[in-house]
Design a protein around this motif. Sequence first.
Motif, PDB file in Angstrom:
ATOM      1  N   ASP A   1     -25.533  -6.016  18.321  1.00  0.00           N
ATOM      2  CA  ASP A   1     -25.312  -7.138  19.224  1.00  0.00           C
ATOM      3  C   ASP A   1     -26.664  -7.740  19.622  1.00  0.00           C
ATOM      4  OD1 ASP A   1     -24.564  -8.909  21.182  1.00  0.00           O
ATOM      5  OD2 ASP A   1     -23.527  -7.433  22.441  1.00  0.00           O
ATOM      6  N   ASP A   2     -26.822  -9.050  19.393  1.00  0.00           N
ATOM      7  CA  ASP A   2     -28.080  -9.710  19.745  1.00  0.00           C
ATOM      8  C   ASP A   2     -28.104 -10.196  21.192  1.00  0.00           C
ATOM      9  OD1 ASP A   2     -26.404 -11.907  19.723  1.00  0.00           O
ATOM     10  OD2 ASP A   2     -27.336 -12.870  17.986  1.00  0.00           O
ATOM     11  N   GLY A   3     -27.013  -9.978  21.924  1.00  0.00           N
ATOM     12  CA  GLY A   3     -26.978 -10.337  23.333  1.00  0.00           C
ATOM     13  C   GLY A   3     -26.692 -11.794  23.622  1.00  0.00           C
ATOM     14  N   LYS A   4     -26.505 -12.615  22.612  1.00  0.00           N
ATOM     15  CA  LYS A   4     -26.247 -14.041  22.826  1.00  0.00           C
ATOM     16  C   LYS A   4     -24.783 -14.247  23.214  1.00  0.00           C
ATOM     17  CE  LYS A   4     -30.443 -14.910  21.436  1.00  0.00           C
ATOM     18  NZ  LYS A   4     -31.499 -15.312  22.402  1.00  0.00           N
ATOM     19  N   ARG A   5     -24.559 -15.115  24.191  1.00  0.00           N
ATOM     20  CA  ARG A   5     -23.212 -15.362  24.696  1.00  0.00           C
ATOM     21  C   ARG A   5     -22.961 -16.862  24.832  1.00  0.00           C
ATOM     22  NH1 ARG A   5     -23.295 -10.829  23.302  1.00  0.00           N
ATOM     23  NH2 ARG A   5     -22.861  -8.955  24.535  1.00  0.00           N
TER      24      ARG A   5
END
Length: 357
Positions: free
Chosen positions: A214-218
Amino acid sequence: MTNYFLRSFIDWIFRRQSAGVTLIRLGVPLFGLVLLSLTFGLTIPTANGPIIFSWDTSSGSSAVLSWGTFIVAASIVLLGILLIIRDILRESREKVIVIEVRGLRDWQGEPLDKAVPTSITGRRDPLMIDIRQGLVDGQIIDPSVAIRRLSGLPDDIARRCNGLNRADVSFVVGGLAPVPFLFLLGVIVDDESHTLIMDWDRERKIWRPLDEVDDGKRFIISGLNAIAAGTTRVALCVSASYDVLDADVRIIEPTAPIIRMDLEDRTTTSNWSEHKQQQLAQQFLNVVMELARQGVTDIALFLAAPASISLRFGTVYDKRNLPSVTVNQYEQANPIKFPWAIRMPVAGLAQPAVEQR
């Protein structure tokens, strides 16, 4: 059944990790020591003279040790085989229904059921739905025909699950098809069962699970707090890969408030994380629930996303408690960028329906 058992046994021995396989791998070398009649010696020098340890599997008193080792090795291997048989019998009761939708005319890649990870236990039961039409790759000339091909899926799933414990049934789902049909497939399958969503890697040309970090982008959400009181219909624009442009949406929805969900740093290859997709789906669900709390009863969804996200959003959409939703199809070459849509079988609608423009 015999062929399945044999294939499963070979699969367990060479590819699976289990207590039975571990025991067999431990017991077989012990067999080798006995059968090869090897002699081992170890000398440890001390101040009082050397201490010698030796084992000759072919002589005198060591025969007792050899037989003891043989019995232990045989017991270990036998127990391992019994554990594998137990696991195979338990797995034979389990079924993995592999649902694949094909909506691209010239795609002849590997079937999805051949790519299901071995960690997913159970007999594979492939269910392929072909909605391809016409001469143009990916173009659906008559969406109603494609809907009819999908309409029998619930009955087909029920037939395949007949007589099985619900805990013994899981699903693997994937497809290459227009977004509305993928969303519809997700609504049909829903998230009540164990479901693994896979996607097609266009660069590597293989089916893949969502196995990246997960790259943490939302999603960045806008417009949700600017809905006027009494509004019942909104346009929800979700950009998870390509951009959904307001100008294109306004052709279809000239007056409905636009709510935007724009994924940070989005690309067509930035959604290969299972955890990330779960979080994005939760954001989507939260937005829809907030719209419902504000009195919205009808959502026009404009979704630009990979197949796996389109499927996932359909699985989390509650059929009974959320607003009605229409998923629009984008056609770049059409002057009306969204020439048709599918109204989903939710909010009291029994069957999906096509809206042509």
